[in-house]
Design a protein around this motif. Sequence first.
Motif, PDB file in Angstrom:
ATOM      1  N   UNK A  19       9.354  17.423 -36.519  1.00  0.00           N
ATOM      2  CA  UNK A  19      10.424  16.712 -37.421  1.00  0.00           C
ATOM      3  C   UNK A  19      11.433  16.022 -36.532  1.00  0.00           C
ATOM      4  N   UNK A  20      11.832  14.894 -36.843  1.00  0.00           N
ATOM      5  CA  UNK A  20      13.024  14.185 -36.305  1.00  0.00           C
ATOM      6  C   UNK A  20      13.645  13.788 -37.442  1.00  0.00           C
ATOM      7  N   UNK A  21      15.036  13.117 -36.880  1.00  0.00           N
ATOM      8  CA  UNK A  21      16.158  12.819 -37.740  1.00  0.00           C
ATOM      9  C   UNK A  21      15.609  11.469 -38.356  1.00  0.00           C
ATOM     10  N   UNK A  22      15.005  10.659 -37.553  1.00  0.00           N
ATOM     11  CA  UNK A  22      14.298   9.418 -37.984  1.00  0.00           C
ATOM     12  C   UNK A  22      13.500   9.660 -39.088  1.00  0.00           C
ATOM     13  N   UNK A  23      12.775  10.633 -39.138  1.00  0.00           N
ATOM     14  CA  UNK A  23      11.940  10.919 -40.431  1.00  0.00           C
ATOM     15  C   UNK A  23      12.626  11.389 -41.573  1.00  0.00           C
ATOM     16  N   UNK A  24      13.523  12.270 -41.314  1.00  0.00           N
ATOM     17  CA  UNK A  24      14.408  12.813 -42.480  1.00  0.00           C
ATOM     18  C   UNK A  24      15.063  11.733 -43.276  1.00  0.00           C
ATOM     19  N   UNK A  25      15.748  10.717 -42.406  1.00  0.00           N
ATOM     20  CA  UNK A  25      16.453   9.631 -42.981  1.00  0.00           C
ATOM     21  C   UNK A  25      15.294   8.666 -43.547  1.00  0.00           C
ATOM     22  N   UNK A  26      13.994   8.520 -43.333  1.00  0.00           N
ATOM     23  CA  UNK A  26      13.462   7.663 -44.042  1.00  0.00           C
ATOM     24  C   UNK A  26      12.879   8.357 -45.260  1.00  0.00           C
ATOM     25  N   UNK A  27      12.738   9.621 -45.457  1.00  0.00           N
ATOM     26  CA  UNK A  27      12.680  10.311 -46.672  1.00  0.00           C
ATOM     27  C   UNK A  27      13.861  10.262 -47.544  1.00  0.00           C
ATOM     28  N   UNK A  28      14.980  10.729 -47.039  1.00  0.00           N
ATOM     29  CA  UNK A  28      16.054  10.513 -47.657  1.00  0.00           C
ATOM     30  C   UNK A  28      16.491   9.173 -48.232  1.00  0.00           C
ATOM     31  N   UNK A  29      16.324   8.087 -47.519  1.00  0.00           N
ATOM     32  CA  UNK A  29      16.527   6.813 -48.109  1.00  0.00           C
ATOM     33  C   UNK A  29      15.857   6.337 -49.369  1.00  0.00           C
ATOM     34  N   UNK A  30      14.578   6.849 -49.255  1.00  0.00           N
ATOM     35  CA  UNK A  30      13.633   6.485 -50.509  1.00  0.00           C
ATOM     36  C   UNK A  30      14.410   7.311 -51.707  1.00  0.00           C
ATOM     37  N   UNK A  31      14.791   8.746 -51.503  1.00  0.00           N
ATOM     38  CA  UNK A  31      15.309   9.423 -52.599  1.00  0.00           C
ATOM     39  C   UNK A  31      16.655   8.608 -53.007  1.00  0.00           C
ATOM     40  N   UNK A  32      17.567   8.360 -51.734  1.00  0.00           N
ATOM     41  CA  UNK A  32      19.001   7.834 -52.265  1.00  0.00           C
ATOM     42  C   UNK A  32      18.964   6.532 -52.914  1.00  0.00           C
ATOM     43  N   UNK A  33      17.977   5.633 -52.491  1.00  0.00           N
ATOM     44  CA  UNK A  33      17.799   4.400 -53.427  1.00  0.00           C
ATOM     45  C   UNK A  33      17.356   4.682 -54.788  1.00  0.00           C
ATOM     46  N   UNK A  34      16.577   5.632 -54.999  1.00  0.00           N
ATOM     47  CA  UNK A  34      15.975   5.793 -56.216  1.00  0.00           C
ATOM     48  C   UNK A  34      16.800   6.328 -57.400  1.00  0.00           C
ATOM     49  N   UNK A  35      18.012   6.985 -56.859  1.00  0.00           N
ATOM     50  CA  UNK A  35      18.976   7.533 -57.813  1.00  0.00           C
ATOM     51  C   UNK A  35      20.179   6.829 -58.001  1.00  0.00           C
ATOM     52  N   UNK A  36      20.347   5.595 -57.163  1.00  0.00           N
ATOM     53  CA  UNK A  36      21.719   4.974 -57.313  1.00  0.00           C
ATOM     54  C   UNK A  36      21.823   4.428 -58.902  1.00  0.00           C
ATOM     55  N   UNK A  37      23.031   4.534 -59.411  1.00  0.00           N
ATOM     56  CA  UNK A  37      23.435   4.026 -60.448  1.00  0.00           C
ATOM     57  C   UNK A  37      22.668   4.796 -61.777  1.00  0.00           C
TER      58      UNK A  37
END
Length: 375
Positions: A261-279
Amino acid sequence: MVAARYLPPWFSVAPMMDWTDVHYRTLARLISKHSWLYTEMLAAETIVYQKGNLERFLAYTPEQHPIVLQIGGNNLENLAKAAELANAYRYDEINFNCGCPSPKVAGRCFGARLMLDPKFVAEAMSVIAANSDAPVSVKCRIGVDNHDSYNELCDFIYKVSSQSPTRHFIIHSRKALLNGISPADNRKIPPLKYEYYYALLRDFPDLTFTINGGINSINEVNAARREGAHGVMVGRAAYHNPWYTLGHVDTAVYGAPHTNLTRRQVLENYQVYGDSVLGKYGQKPTVRDVVKPLLGLFHSEPGNGLWKRKADAALQHCTTLKSFLEETLGAIPDSVLDSTVGEAPSGCIDTFAKLNGLLPPPYAAREHEREALYA
């Protein structure tokens, strides 16, 4: 005490107000699969009065299991209703806050002040358990103000455990000072007394205890466990340096095989989550809300200072997490983004091994004295 489908809570992340929200827990779970996660403290009244808006306060993704809901309060009826309403969300444990020293909380007679009223805490734990399918636990200090003897701590543990279903206690190994000092000072000024925790293991062998307070590394976690700690709870280190704290939990604490696991992979997955919950709840959460847990991800790494400056600027105008990351991650070298967490740092920690000679005498109250105490 623990759900059979999860590994035991050998390592847990402390409940921290304004920090261990659903966004942080999502990030934490992307890094560690086995850490036990706690919510922020939720007042029972919030759950009861927000009955029509519970998703905002209690919802979480299935990946966050094992997860513990921490509640606070001093009204038995509201605690019962809150536990009943939370039951539908299937938390793995419900924890009752008897440790928060904040004047806002303690002044309303809940949090750490409740340690002075073990009879009420036992009643509270009983009504919470009666209205929930989850096991229950208490998080407390080792004492409050001048009520800080080992025997007084044992009286509290004995009362609560003997008159309620509570079998798990998380022990913050400092007392709480309720004289108006800040919560931050309450984490520094009262001395740590780990010997009280280890004496509880000796005197209450039928109960489960998690140690908390001043533990900041995986080395210290494993050192505490080598001396017999049932579980270890870590707070600020898991938030401010999540990659190197949580990143070693699964392998060094739970014995899982290393991953790539790398931080790049963590951020890719977290970005999908984050944009799905905005607003999702009107104006909330914002980009700033979902970025907040990321601010410790590059702790002490090359480029961290520049990245944080870029983050401050990007938060002024970015409307998605994807655009925020595209604008800021250029500050972080690829070698950092694509490296794995590596082996846990080695080294001998003897903080807990030195405690044997410091343990207080065994709990002195005999059975008939205990009965008189609680009559």
